[in-house]
Write a protein that holds these residues in place. Structure first.
Motif, PDB file in Angstrom:
ATOM      1  N   GLY A  23      -1.005   7.865  17.456  1.00 46.55           N
ATOM      2  CA  GLY A  23       0.309   8.050  18.070  1.00 46.55           C
ATOM      3  C   GLY A  23       1.406   7.538  17.162  1.00 46.55           C
ATOM      4  O   GLY A  23       1.165   7.181  16.006  1.00 46.55           O
ATOM      5  N   ARG A  24       2.603   7.516  17.675  1.00 45.47           N
ATOM      6  CA  ARG A  24       3.727   7.025  16.876  1.00 45.47           C
ATOM      7  C   ARG A  24       3.522   5.552  16.532  1.00 45.47           C
ATOM      8  O   ARG A  24       3.195   4.748  17.395  1.00 45.47           O
ATOM      9  N   LEU A  25       3.732   5.227  15.271  1.00 41.74           N
ATOM     10  CA  LEU A  25       3.475   3.867  14.789  1.00 41.74           C
ATOM     11  C   LEU A  25       4.747   3.034  14.930  1.00 41.74           C
ATOM     12  O   LEU A  25       5.461   2.768  13.967  1.00 41.74           O
ATOM     13  N   LEU A  26       4.999   2.602  16.152  1.00 44.17           N
ATOM     14  CA  LEU A  26       6.233   1.886  16.481  1.00 44.17           C
ATOM     15  C   LEU A  26       5.897   0.481  16.992  1.00 44.17           C
ATOM     16  O   LEU A  26       4.780   0.221  17.448  1.00 44.17           O
ATOM     17  N   LEU A  29       1.343  -2.375   8.938  1.00 40.83           N
ATOM     18  CA  LEU A  29       0.510  -1.281   8.438  1.00 40.83           C
ATOM     19  C   LEU A  29      -0.190  -1.684   7.143  1.00 40.83           C
ATOM     20  O   LEU A  29      -1.365  -1.353   6.924  1.00 40.83           O
ATOM     21  N   ASP A  30       0.523  -2.415   6.285  1.00 42.73           N
ATOM     22  CA  ASP A  30      -0.109  -2.908   5.048  1.00 42.73           C
ATOM     23  C   ASP A  30      -1.261  -3.851   5.373  1.00 42.73           C
ATOM     24  O   ASP A  30      -2.332  -3.794   4.751  1.00 42.73           O
ATOM     25  N   ALA A  31      -1.038  -4.745   6.353  1.00 41.81           N
ATOM     26  CA  ALA A  31      -2.081  -5.703   6.728  1.00 41.81           C
ATOM     27  C   ALA A  31      -3.300  -4.981   7.307  1.00 41.81           C
ATOM     28  O   ALA A  31      -4.443  -5.348   7.027  1.00 41.81           O
ATOM     29  N   LEU A  32      -3.067  -3.946   8.111  1.00 38.69           N
ATOM     30  CA  LEU A  32      -4.177  -3.169   8.650  1.00 38.69           C
ATOM     31  C   LEU A  32      -4.963  -2.495   7.532  1.00 38.69           C
ATOM     32  O   LEU A  32      -6.197  -2.491   7.522  1.00 38.69           O
ATOM     33  N   ALA A  33      -4.235  -1.914   6.575  1.00 37.35           N
ATOM     34  CA  ALA A  33      -4.894  -1.181   5.494  1.00 37.35           C
ATOM     35  C   ALA A  33      -5.749  -2.092   4.614  1.00 37.35           C
ATOM     36  O   ALA A  33      -6.687  -1.623   3.962  1.00 37.35           O
ATOM     37  N   ARG A  34      -5.427  -3.390   4.588  1.00 38.78           N
ATOM     38  CA  ARG A  34      -6.199  -4.331   3.758  1.00 38.78           C
ATOM     39  C   ARG A  34      -7.501  -4.773   4.422  1.00 38.78           C
ATOM     40  O   ARG A  34      -8.373  -5.333   3.766  1.00 38.78           O
ATOM     41  N   LEU A  35      -7.627  -4.526   5.728  1.00 40.82           N
ATOM     42  CA  LEU A  35      -8.843  -4.940   6.422  1.00 40.82           C
ATOM     43  C   LEU A  35     -10.009  -4.026   6.045  1.00 40.82           C
ATOM     44  O   LEU A  35      -9.832  -2.812   5.882  1.00 40.82           O
ATOM     45  N   VAL A  37      -6.117   4.337  11.850  1.00 40.93           N
ATOM     46  CA  VAL A  37      -4.803   4.214  12.482  1.00 40.93           C
ATOM     47  C   VAL A  37      -3.994   5.413  11.994  1.00 40.93           C
ATOM     48  O   VAL A  37      -3.654   5.502  10.814  1.00 40.93           O
ATOM     49  N   VAL A  38      -3.693   6.334  12.890  1.00 42.48           N
ATOM     50  CA  VAL A  38      -3.133   7.616  12.484  1.00 42.48           C
ATOM     51  C   VAL A  38      -1.897   7.920  13.319  1.00 42.48           C
ATOM     52  O   VAL A  38      -1.927   7.860  14.553  1.00 42.48           O
ATOM     53  N   VAL A  54      -5.448   3.642   7.186  1.00 45.53           N
ATOM     54  CA  VAL A  54      -4.142   3.903   7.793  1.00 45.53           C
ATOM     55  C   VAL A  54      -3.614   5.222   7.259  1.00 45.53           C
ATOM     56  O   VAL A  54      -3.533   5.426   6.041  1.00 45.53           O
ATOM     57  N   GLU A  55      -3.234   6.110   8.153  1.00 48.21           N
ATOM     58  CA  GLU A  55      -2.687   7.423   7.787  1.00 48.21           C
ATOM     59  C   GLU A  55      -1.329   7.580   8.464  1.00 48.21           C
ATOM     60  O   GLU A  55      -1.254   7.955   9.632  1.00 48.21           O
ATOM     61  N   ASN A  56      -0.281   7.269   7.726  1.00 48.52           N
ATOM     62  CA  ASN A  56       1.070   7.356   8.276  1.00 48.52           C
ATOM     63  C   ASN A  56       1.590   8.774   8.042  1.00 48.52           C
ATOM     64  O   ASN A  56       2.151   9.090   7.011  1.00 48.52           O
ATOM     65  N   ARG A  57       1.392   9.625   9.031  1.00 46.65           N
ATOM     66  CA  ARG A  57       1.746  11.033   8.912  1.00 46.65           C
ATOM     67  C   ARG A  57       1.814  11.662  10.293  1.00 46.65           C
ATOM     68  O   ARG A  57       1.268  11.141  11.264  1.00 46.65           O
TER      69      ARG A  57
END
Length: 384
Positions: free
Chosen positions: A199-202, A241-247, A231-232, A252-255
């Motif tokens: 969903g929207r990453l807010l 989002l950076d912290a999630l991507a490091r796990l 996380v899409v 993480v797909e911000n699109r």
């Protein structure tokens, strides 16, 4: 009863909800239903695109929106002609949008009552467009009745001056189907449990809580090798989002996820996670339930109501520890799959039947025959 259902968003759950509601109402005896969508709506490009009696040209971007507002003096007479040809007894706005006021004014000119489905009584932090709530309040003031999909939203609407005195109709958002056929059940694959946060990453979506919960599971030795996480969605780039991507095991797909990909994305998951800090109700939850996915969600807003009686849902508090404990419980002892899959079509028919009955009781005149225009509505998009 002749019903017009409209929703002029280009993408997201709004157009699909309008199409599902129109189809369900059309299946009821004695109902003639017309659907109006944006001519740019993604759903119209799908292989199972719904029949759209009134496609409307909308906009892309702020400049396009400003241009459409300038065209309002032209668009309202255009809409009046098209509506006179369709001759609906009542019009239902499936989800408010920025260009609905011309439709409201055209309906008022023809004395056609308007029912507005309100999804959010207030904006969530970081959500919405400039003037969105002001436009929604203006639409509400012109409505004959309002529909709230949860008691949470209804309670907040009753506190707003624009909604006072407006009848509030009861409804519940049924599951939203994005797949041609129901996907295999969760954990049908070989490998770790798949979690999807979609969903929207807010900020109000609680991504920071989800990150902290996953970090806690990793520290306890419960995450590595046992979870695969995606996380899409679309949203601003943030440190969370950076912290999630490091796990480990997290992608993480911000699109933006296009209409034709939503079904495949949800089918990939075993569990959809909604770590929200607040919510009115959730379209993502409706998609997950239709696909037969487990859902981990926080007890906030209207989510408790939406998941009431749902065997596939696990609820927790909106804090990292509770979310982590719920995920750990899911890993160790996932809920049994229900013997019978939910019937989205039947639930949409139930909602449509209830809504139609409430409208007829509130507006008995809508079931009377109205003079019909002889000409058919044209299919070219309206200049709105």
């Amino acid at each position: 009863m002749r019903v017009l259902v409209w929703q002029w968003g280009r993408r997201g759950a709004g157009p699909r909800m309008a199409a599902e509601l129109a189809a369900a109402l059309r299946a009821l005896p004695g109902h003639t239903v017309f659907l109006s969508l944006s001519n740019r709506a993604e759903i119209l490009a799908a292989s199972d695109a719904p029949a759209c009696a009134l496609p409307v040209a909308t906009y892309a971007g702020a400049a396009g929106y400003a241009w459409r507002l300038l065209l309002a003096p032209v668009s309202i007479p255009w809409l009046v002609r098209r509506l006179r040809a369709l001759a609906p007894d009542v019009a239902i706005c499936a989800m408010p949008g920025p260009l609905d006021l011309p439709m409201a004014l055209a309906l008022r000119r023809l004395r056609i009552p308007m029912v507005v489905t309100v999804h959010d009584a207030e904006l969530h932090p970081g959500d919405g467009l400039p003037l969105q709530m002001a436009l929604q309040r203006a639409l509400i003031r012109r409505a004959a009745a309002l529909v709230a999909l949860t008691g949470h939203v209804a309670a907040r609407l009753r506190q707003q001056p624009a909604a006072r005195g407006r009848p509030l109709l009861e409804a519940r958002l049924p599951p939203l189907v994005f797949q041609a056929s129901r996907p295999p059940p969760p954990l049908s694959h070989d490998g770790p449990m798949r979690l999807l946060c979609f969903g929207r990453l807010l900020p109000y979506k609680g991504l920071d809580l989800f990150e902290a919960a996953l970090r806690g599971l990793e520290a306890a030795g419960l995450g590595r090798g046992r979870l695969e996480v995606r996380v899409v969605g679309e949203g601003p780039h943030t440190p969370t989002l950076d912290a999630l991507a490091r796990l480990p095991g997290v992608q993480v797909e911000n699109r933006w996820v296009p209409e034709d990909e939503v079904g495949r994305l949800v089918a990939w998951a075993d569990t959809v996670v909604l770590p929200y800090r607040e919510a009115s109700q959730s379209g993502v939850a409706a998609i997950a339930l239709a696909a037969g996915r487990w859902v981990v969600a926080t007890r906030v807003g209207g989510l408790v109501e939406q998941f009431r009686g749902e065997a596939m849902a696990l609820l927790c508090e909106p804090d990292a520890g509770s979310i982590g404990a719920c995920l750990a419980r899911l890993l160790d002892d996932p809920p049994a799959l229900p013997a019978m899959a939910p019937d989205p079509l039947g639930l949409w028919l139930e909602m449509a039947r209830s809504l139609s009955r409430q409208i007829e009781l509130l507006l008995p005149g809508v079931t009377h025959e109205r003079p019909r225009a002889q000409d058919a509505a044209r299919s070219d998009p309206a200049p709105v």
